[in-house]
Design a protein around this motif. Structure first.
Motif, PDB file in Angstrom:
ATOM      1  N   ASP A   1       0.838  -1.190   0.000  1.00 25.67           N
ATOM      2  CA  ASP A   1       0.000   0.000   0.000  1.00 25.67           C
ATOM      3  C   ASP A   1       0.879   1.250   0.000  1.00 25.67           C
ATOM      4  OD1 ASP A   1      -2.279  -1.471  -0.039  1.00 25.67           O
ATOM      5  OD2 ASP A   1      -3.010  -0.868   1.940  1.00 25.67           O
ATOM      6  N   ILE A   2       0.248   2.412  -0.169  1.00 24.15           N
ATOM      7  CA  ILE A   2       0.949   3.683  -0.181  1.00 24.15           C
ATOM      8  C   ILE A   2       0.770   4.352   1.183  1.00 24.15           C
ATOM      9  CG2 ILE A   2       1.276   5.880  -1.349  1.00 24.15           C
ATOM     10  CD1 ILE A   2       1.791   3.409  -3.124  1.00 24.15           C
ATOM     11  N   TYR A   3       1.885   4.731   1.794  1.00 21.43           N
ATOM     12  CA  TYR A   3       1.899   5.362   3.112  1.00 21.43           C
ATOM     13  C   TYR A   3       2.511   6.753   3.015  1.00 21.43           C
ATOM     14  CZ  TYR A   3       0.842   0.775   5.092  1.00 21.43           C
ATOM     15  OH  TYR A   3       0.232  -0.408   5.405  1.00 21.43           O
ATOM     16  N   ILE A   4       2.238   7.565   4.042  1.00 17.41           N
ATOM     17  CA  ILE A   4       2.810   8.901   4.131  1.00 17.41           C
ATOM     18  C   ILE A   4       3.322   9.122   5.546  1.00 17.41           C
ATOM     19  CG2 ILE A   4       0.600  10.016   4.727  1.00 17.41           C
ATOM     20  CD1 ILE A   4       1.516  12.386   2.954  1.00 17.41           C
ATOM     21  N   SER A   5       4.446   9.826   5.649  1.00 14.48           N
ATOM     22  CA  SER A   5       4.992  10.227   6.938  1.00 14.48           C
ATOM     23  C   SER A   5       5.356  11.704   6.850  1.00 14.48           C
ATOM     24  CB  SER A   5       6.231   9.395   7.295  1.00 14.48           C
ATOM     25  OG  SER A   5       6.859   9.890   8.476  1.00 14.48           O
ATOM     26  N   PHE A   6       5.001  12.461   7.898  1.00 10.28           N
ATOM     27  CA  PHE A   6       5.288  13.888   7.930  1.00 10.28           C
ATOM     28  C   PHE A   6       6.496  14.150   8.829  1.00 10.28           C
ATOM     29  CE2 PHE A   6       0.947  13.612   6.547  1.00 10.28           C
ATOM     30  CZ  PHE A   6       0.833  14.631   5.606  1.00 10.28           C
ATOM     31  N   ARG A   7       7.285  15.131   8.410  1.00 11.33           N
ATOM     32  CA  ARG A   7       8.495  15.461   9.150  1.00 11.33           C
ATOM     33  C   ARG A   7       8.185  16.516  10.208  1.00 11.33           C
ATOM     34  NH1 ARG A   7      14.170  16.893   6.108  1.00 11.33           N
ATOM     35  NH2 ARG A   7      15.559  16.351   7.827  1.00 11.33           N
ATOM     36  N   GLY A   8       8.615  16.252  11.452  1.00 15.51           N
ATOM     37  CA  GLY A   8       8.382  17.188  12.540  1.00 15.51           C
ATOM     38  C   GLY A   8       9.360  18.349  12.516  1.00 15.51           C
ATOM     39  N   VAL A   9       9.088  19.352  13.347  1.00  9.02           N
ATOM     40  CA  VAL A   9       9.968  20.523  13.398  1.00  9.02           C
ATOM     41  C   VAL A   9      11.351  20.147  13.915  1.00  9.02           C
ATOM     42  CG1 VAL A   9       8.089  22.177  13.644  1.00  9.02           C
ATOM     43  CG2 VAL A   9       9.045  21.091  15.677  1.00  9.02           C
ATOM     44  N   ASP A  10      11.450  19.026  14.627  1.00 10.90           N
ATOM     45  CA  ASP A  10      12.751  18.578  15.125  1.00 10.90           C
ATOM     46  C   ASP A  10      13.501  17.715  14.108  1.00 10.90           C
ATOM     47  OD1 ASP A  10      11.162  16.335  15.187  1.00 10.90           O
ATOM     48  OD2 ASP A  10      11.608  15.800  17.279  1.00 10.90           O
TER      49      ASP A  10
END
Length: 325
Positions: free
Chosen positions: A233-242
């Motif tokens: 499947d297709i996943y997404i991850s977001f990058r935090g400010v850190d």
């Protein structure tokens, strides 16, 4: 090799993605998306030229093609000028459109044998990362090998280029565990630094085909985090400010199917996402009785279970995480 790796190692017009999801749009059916295997759409900045990979079902014969759009019509694809002799695949274009990266089994030194990789006792075409650079009049220059540790092991797949010049890719390396993981090779004044694994959690999960947001705010990829509804499947991850990556989320709506969904790549418009999938509704039984002509027509169409290129819109998901451009 890549699709069989997914199946063996996984636990295993634009639509609005969210509560009111619509089906994606097949890219240029019969022209770009056909009864063969098409993967890895790479769009030029103006959105009028797309490079992609076409191959046979066994993935023994991979070639990079190019098609141009005039209005709403896409041209009959041609073999890209830098491809056609080797096992070339997975094109990716830098955000400024000045470089096109791809992977190939072509030898690093002219006259040497083609690259070969081995995994689990099986041999298959090896891959190193190469690029071509834009010259005058929009022509591509000669293919250049990317030096550095990222090409160690002859198993580098699906590059994706950030505006910083950082290269994201998938590979099987010493710290990958038994499966594939995502890596980044950061661009420095003296070339590319040693690859770093993108930390998305347990390396027992298979992760491939990164598509990086040009500003590196999020990354999409193909794999199985334990809740896949298909082979991948297709996943997404977001990058935090850190700078750390958040917990991967499976993209909602019709992006994912019960089939193999791979090679996600952000497009040139906010929220646009291209991917490759072998989803197919197939015939419904009892079907109208086929004659030979109708059978051949259906079996050679994009709906025959081959991988095709699809386009979706994930702008609602991005806005839900605070992105608006």
């Amino acid at each position: 090799m890549r699709s069989s790796t997914y199946l063996l190692t996984s636990t295993l017009v634009l639509g609005l993605i969210g509560a009111t999801a619509m089906a994606g749009e097949l890219l240029a059916p019969g022209i770009v998306s056909t009864g063969l295997q098409e993967t890895s759409a790479a769009m030029m900045p103006d959105g009028k030229t797309v490079y992609f990979m076409r191959s046979d079902f066994a993935e023994k014969d991979d070639t990079i093609l190019v098609s141009h759009r005039d209005g709403k019509q896409w041209s009959l694809p041609e073999v890209a000028p830098f491809s056609g002799q080797w096992h070339d695949s997975e094109p990716a274009i830098s955000p400024d459109g000045k470089r096109l990266y791809f992977v190939s089994n072509r030898p690093v030194r002219a006259g040497d044998a083609a690259l070969v990789a081995e995994m689990d006792g099986k041999q298959f075409p090896g891959t190193n990362l190469w690029y071509v650079e834009q010259q005058a009049h929009g022509q591509w220059g000669p293919a250049t090998h990317v030096d550095g540790e990222l090409n160690d092991g002859a198993q580098i797949y699906n590059p994706s280029i950030a505006a910083s010049g950082n290269i994201y890719f998938s590979a099987h390396r010493a710290d990958s565990g038994k499966l594939y993981q995502l890596y980044v090779a950061r661009r420095t004044a003296s070339g590319y630094a040693a690859p770093e694994r993108v930390d998305l959690g347990d390396v027992a999960k298979n992760r491939m085909d990164p598509g990086i947001d040009p500003q590196e705010r999020y990354i999409v990829y193909s794999g199985n985090e334990g809740d896949s509804v298909g082979s991948a499947d297709i996943y997404i991850s977001f990058r935090g400010v850190d700078g750390t990556w958040g917990k991967p989320e499976r993209l909602p709506g019709d992006i994912n199917s019960a089939s193999l969904d791979i090679a996600p790549a952000p497009g040139r418009v906010f929220g646009e996402l291209y991917l490759s999938s072998n989803r197919s509704d197939g015939p419904r039984y009892p079907k109208a009785r086929d004659d030979l002509a109708s059978l051949q027509r259906r079996l050679s169409s994009p709906e025959n279970g081959s991988r095709n290129i699809w386009r979706f819109d994930i702008s609602l998901t991005l806005r839900d995480h605070g992105l608006d451009h």
